[in-house]
Design a protein around this motif. Structure first.
Motif, PDB file in Angstrom:
ATOM      1  N   LEU A   1       0.652  -0.464  -1.781  1.00 34.83           N
ATOM      2  CA  LEU A   1       1.485  -1.669  -1.882  1.00 34.83           C
ATOM      3  C   LEU A   1       2.893  -1.399  -2.403  1.00 34.83           C
ATOM      4  O   LEU A   1       3.755  -2.271  -2.332  1.00 34.83           O
ATOM      5  CB  LEU A   1       0.815  -2.686  -2.823  1.00 34.83           C
ATOM      6  CG  LEU A   1      -0.596  -3.156  -2.467  1.00 34.83           C
ATOM      7  CD1 LEU A   1      -1.110  -4.097  -3.558  1.00 34.83           C
ATOM      8  CD2 LEU A   1      -0.631  -3.842  -1.112  1.00 34.83           C
ATOM      9  N   LYS A   2       3.133  -0.199  -2.905  1.00 28.55           N
ATOM     10  CA  LYS A   2       4.348   0.069  -3.697  1.00 28.55           C
ATOM     11  C   LYS A   2       5.642  -0.255  -2.955  1.00 28.55           C
ATOM     12  O   LYS A   2       6.614  -0.702  -3.568  1.00 28.55           O
ATOM     13  CB  LYS A   2       4.350   1.513  -4.183  1.00 28.55           C
ATOM     14  CG  LYS A   2       4.516   2.568  -3.099  1.00 28.55           C
ATOM     15  CD  LYS A   2       4.444   3.958  -3.688  1.00 28.55           C
ATOM     16  CE  LYS A   2       4.782   5.034  -2.650  1.00 28.55           C
ATOM     17  NZ  LYS A   2       3.951   4.971  -1.448  1.00 28.55           N
ATOM     18  N   ASP A   3       5.689  -0.033  -1.636  1.00 27.02           N
ATOM     19  CA  ASP A   3       6.930  -0.290  -0.902  1.00 27.02           C
ATOM     20  C   ASP A   3       6.758  -1.380   0.158  1.00 27.02           C
ATOM     21  O   ASP A   3       7.570  -1.481   1.076  1.00 27.02           O
ATOM     22  CB  ASP A   3       7.441   0.994  -0.256  1.00 27.02           C
ATOM     23  CG  ASP A   3       6.508   1.509   0.829  1.00 27.02           C
ATOM     24  OD1 ASP A   3       5.337   1.066   0.869  1.00 27.02           O
ATOM     25  OD2 ASP A   3       6.948   2.344   1.650  1.00 27.02           O
ATOM     26  N   ILE A   4       5.737  -2.184   0.022  1.00 21.29           N
ATOM     27  CA  ILE A   4       5.500  -3.261   0.982  1.00 21.29           C
ATOM     28  C   ILE A   4       6.198  -4.527   0.506  1.00 21.29           C
ATOM     29  O   ILE A   4       6.074  -4.913  -0.661  1.00 21.29           O
ATOM     30  CB  ILE A   4       3.982  -3.514   1.164  1.00 21.29           C
ATOM     31  CG1 ILE A   4       3.333  -2.290   1.815  1.00 21.29           C
ATOM     32  CG2 ILE A   4       3.728  -4.768   2.000  1.00 21.29           C
ATOM     33  CD1 ILE A   4       1.819  -2.404   1.957  1.00 21.29           C
ATOM     34  N   GLU A   5       6.899  -5.171   1.397  1.00 20.03           N
ATOM     35  CA  GLU A   5       7.639  -6.384   1.050  1.00 20.03           C
ATOM     36  C   GLU A   5       7.270  -7.566   1.945  1.00 20.03           C
ATOM     37  O   GLU A   5       7.867  -8.631   1.840  1.00 20.03           O
ATOM     38  CB  GLU A   5       9.145  -6.118   1.130  1.00 20.03           C
ATOM     39  CG  GLU A   5       9.641  -5.069   0.150  1.00 20.03           C
ATOM     40  CD  GLU A   5       9.390  -5.445  -1.310  1.00 20.03           C
ATOM     41  OE1 GLU A   5       9.299  -6.655  -1.617  1.00 20.03           O
ATOM     42  OE2 GLU A   5       9.266  -4.522  -2.150  1.00 20.03           O
ATOM     43  N   THR A   6       6.318  -7.380   2.842  1.00 15.82           N
ATOM     44  CA  THR A   6       5.913  -8.476   3.715  1.00 15.82           C
ATOM     45  C   THR A   6       5.108  -9.515   2.936  1.00 15.82           C
ATOM     46  O   THR A   6       4.558  -9.223   1.865  1.00 15.82           O
ATOM     47  CB  THR A   6       5.075  -7.959   4.890  1.00 15.82           C
ATOM     48  OG1 THR A   6       4.000  -7.155   4.385  1.00 15.82           O
ATOM     49  CG2 THR A   6       5.918  -7.130   5.838  1.00 15.82           C
TER      50      THR A   6
END
Length: 306
Positions: free
Chosen positions: A74-79
């Motif tokens: 999840l660290k770089d997910i922005e959806t």
């Protein structure tokens, strides 16, 4: 679909992963982001993902953790939404992902949902019954005060095919780390306790099943017993699970008899005994100690950090 990221943890996915990846790549509408977290596969799992233009990140096999690895993803997910799929789950229909996500789009109080699992074509009668028993044809939305499902079954959930609101996941710190299994059920339980809704979407389907041997079922239920004993707060908040195993066993025998699968009746009985014994031993794993528990467990790497 631009508001969706799909995360797939992989390890030596083989031919089944090739088919799973193909079906994922053919989902419509497109595009959405697909992120593969691979635990140092020794076959062509990463190459398969790259062939379908999925993002691939390699981690050490020893670092895989059911909850921790998914939280790491999840660290770089922005959806707005994140969908989880396992490498052996085959999406049924080109709109399976959009069908699952749509229920969250239509009700802001629903923070997570899971889809229906159907047996693989090679599933034996016991594996087929498990899927038809646990994944019914009727969808539902539940909350902490709802009459259905009852008690602990409210938290039944599967990350083999699931979707979450990313902001909710982050608000609770993501998935719990270092669980032997059940990171999905833990989050579902936390959603319910936070007065949010959890949904089951029967029209969003995957093929996903396992032809476990009697001893494999023993080990799997040993791990379930460990999970329940270490997460006793779930039982306290939602209710006990006593009697569910007996109902399932009797229903399975009836299923086999009605369909004329008579030669599977004895294996069914042995499997039920193995599940019960494994579960009970799992609940007393602290008494058994790490050495014995590791031998009885399916997820052996868990015990390296106990």
């Amino acid at each position: 679909m631009k508001n969706i990221t799909v995360v797939v943890p992989t390890y030596n996915g083989g031919a089944l992963w090739k088919e799973s990846a193909r079906r994922l790549a053919e989902q419509v509408p497109r595009p959405f982001r697909v992120k593969v977290i691979d635990s140092s596969s020794r076959d062509d799992t990463r190459e398969t993902a790259q062939n379908f233009h999925f993002e691939v990140e390699k981690i050490d096999q020893k670092d895989f953790d059911h909850g921790g690895t998914r939280s790491y993803a999840l660290k770089d997910i922005e959806t707005e939404f994140v969908v989880f799929l396992t490498q052996d789950a085959l999406l049924e229909g080109a709109d399976a992902v959009s069908s699952l996500v749509s229920i969250l789009e239509n009700d802001s109080e629903i923070v997570c949902a899971y889809g229906r699992q159907l047996p693989h074509l090679d599933a034996n009668p016991l594996a087929s019954h498990a899927r038809y028993s646990n994944y019914h044809t009727n969808s539902y939305v539940t909350h902490i005060a709802a009459d259905f499902p009852n008690g602990f079954k409210k938290s039944f959930f599967s990350n083999s095919f699931s979707v979450y609101r990313l902001d909710f996941l982050r608000s609770i710190g993501g998935f719990p780390e270092h669980l032997i299994l059940g990171e999905d059920a833990c989050v579902a339980a936390k959603a319910l306790i936070h007065n949010k809704k959890v949904a089951y979407v029967a029209d969003a389907q995957v093929k996903h099943s396992h032809n476990y041997s009697v001893f494999q079922e023993f080990k799997r239920y040993f791990d379930i017993g460990v999970f329940h004993s270490t997460q006793s707060w779930m039982l306290k908040e939602l209710g006990a699970v006593e009697g569910e195993g007996v109902k399932f066993a009797m229903d399975q025998l009836s299923y086999l008899y009605i369909r004329g699968n008579y030669r599977w009746i004895l294996p069914s009985a042995f499997t039920s005994i193995a599940k019960y014994t494994g579960y009970k031993l799992g609940t007393i794993h602290k008494i058994l100690g790490v050495g014995i528990s590791r031998r009885l467990s399916m997820y052996k790497s868990y015990w390296n950090r106990v």
